[in-house]
Design an enzyme around this catalytic site. Structure first.
Site, PDB file in Angstrom:
ATOM      1  CG  ASP A  14      27.190  -0.410 -51.860  1.00 30.52           C
ATOM      2  OD1 ASP A  14      27.501  -1.384 -51.144  1.00 30.52           O
ATOM      3  OD2 ASP A  14      27.606  -0.253 -53.020  1.00 30.52           O
ATOM      4  CD  GLU A  71      33.260  -0.656 -50.321  1.00 29.36           C
ATOM      5  OE1 GLU A  71      34.354  -0.172 -49.964  1.00 29.36           O
ATOM      6  OE2 GLU A  71      32.714  -0.355 -51.402  1.00 29.36           O
ATOM      7  CD  GLU A  79      35.044  -4.317 -56.620  1.00 26.22           C
ATOM      8  OE1 GLU A  79      34.173  -4.106 -55.755  1.00 26.22           O
ATOM      9  OE2 GLU A  79      35.347  -3.484 -57.498  1.00 26.22           O
TER      10      GLU A  79
HETATM   11  O1  KIV Z   1      28.875  -0.168 -55.896  1.00 20.06           O
HETATM   12  C1  KIV Z   1      28.928  -1.168 -56.620  1.00 20.06           C
HETATM   13  O2  KIV Z   1      28.476  -1.154 -57.773  1.00 20.06           O
HETATM   14  C2  KIV Z   1      29.528  -2.373 -56.069  1.00 20.06           C
HETATM   15  C3  KIV Z   1      29.737  -3.523 -57.004  1.00 20.06           C
HETATM   16  C4  KIV Z   1      30.858  -3.262 -57.922  1.00 20.06           C
HETATM   17  C5  KIV Z   1      29.907  -4.805 -56.281  1.00 20.06           C
HETATM   18  O3  KIV Z   1      29.839  -2.422 -54.923  1.00 20.06           O
END
Ligand code: KIV
Length: 273
Positions: free
Chosen positions: A92, A124, A191
């Site tokens: 991420d 995101e 999500e």
């Molecule tokens: O950070 C995370 O764990 C996520 C998942 C819930 C998709 O983005």
């Protein structure tokens, strides 16, 4: 148990995920943030490991995903990368490292790829991050999108309820999914949105969708590892299936250890030199 499609790819790549969608084989994704658990996930045959910014919640104890930093994400991602041989590892981009500035977004993505050795990044948002997505993709970095409930925007939403139940937000999401797919993202996380909408989006784009609280008619599923193992206790949304009650097992083991230490049962003759 019903039959299911399972291939034996030696190494999962973004191309493999595309093939899996075409073949109708579901993609299994879980989060991991450290070497030891990532080793187990990879050995068990997980397809994708997400080094999610949920590390901010489950590893650091923050209430939201907002506080985690780029350096902390790189630390988690590097630990996971040292463990993984087969799974695709996606990291991420944390809050504040890409919003509103596509050059900053590219720099953050490059730093993650260079310093952790990860395979791809996740970001995101939809149209509002499209310029960043384009720029990151043009540097040859694979991008996974994330639509619906996007936890980095929790202060805008105000709550973690299901998103896109109304037509306007659903249409917006449908369009965003197409924009991300057309831009060249290799996959999109959906999500906490209605199952029917997730099914429609999945049918409308060529790249795989990975659902969390988005029903069964998507191309794959993701859960936070600590939630599905029952290490976290307070978080119990309807979509969460707990495969274990590890919190009780861990507490039981720790209590047994405390008892053994206090009663001089541990260490015994065979456990000393
Ligand atoms: O950070 C995370 O764990 C996520 C998942 C819930 C998709 O983005």
């Amino acid at each position: 148990m019903s039959a299911y499609l399972e291939s034996n790819y030696k190494k999962v790549t973004t191309h493999v995920l595309q093939e899996m969608k075409l073949r109708g084989e579901k993609i299994a994704m879980l989060t991991a943030y450290d070497y030891s658990l990532a080793t187990l996930l990879d050995a068990a045959g997980i397809d994708v490991i997400l080094v999610g910014d949920s590390a901010s919640n489950v590893m650091a104890g923050h209430k939201t995903t907002l506080p985690i930093t780029l350096d902390q994400m790189i630390y988690h991602a590097s630990s996971v990368m040292r463990a993984v041989e087969r799974a695709l590892v996606v990291v991420d981009l944390p809050f504040g490292t890409y919003q509103g500035n596509s050059k900053a977004a590219l720099n953050s993505a490059i730093q993650i790829m260079k310093e952790s050795g990860a395979n791809a990044i996740k970001i995101e948002g939809g149209r509002e991050v499209l310029e960043s997505v384009d720029r990151i993709l043009s540097a040859g970095i694979p991008v996974m999108g994330h639509l619906g409930l996007t936890p980095q925007s929790i202060h805008k939403f105000g709550t973690y309820v299901v998103r896109a139940k109304e037509d306007e937000e659903a249409n917006h999401l449908r369009e965003d999914a197409k924009l991300l797919a057309n831009a060249g993202c290799f996959s999109i996380v959906l999500e906490k949105i209605p199952a029917k909408l997730a099914q429609e989006v999945t049918a409308s784009i060529k790249i795989p969708t990975i659902g969390i609280g988005a029903g069964s008619q998507v191309d794959g599923q993701v859960l936070v590892l600590h939630d599905m193992l029952g290490i976290t206790q307070k978080f119990s949304p309807r979509f969460l299936r707990r495969y274990h009650n590890l919190s009780e097992e861990i507490k039981g083991s720790v209590k047994a250890y405390i008892h053994d230490v206090k009663t001089l049962d541990f260490p015994n003759e065979r456990e000393q030199y």
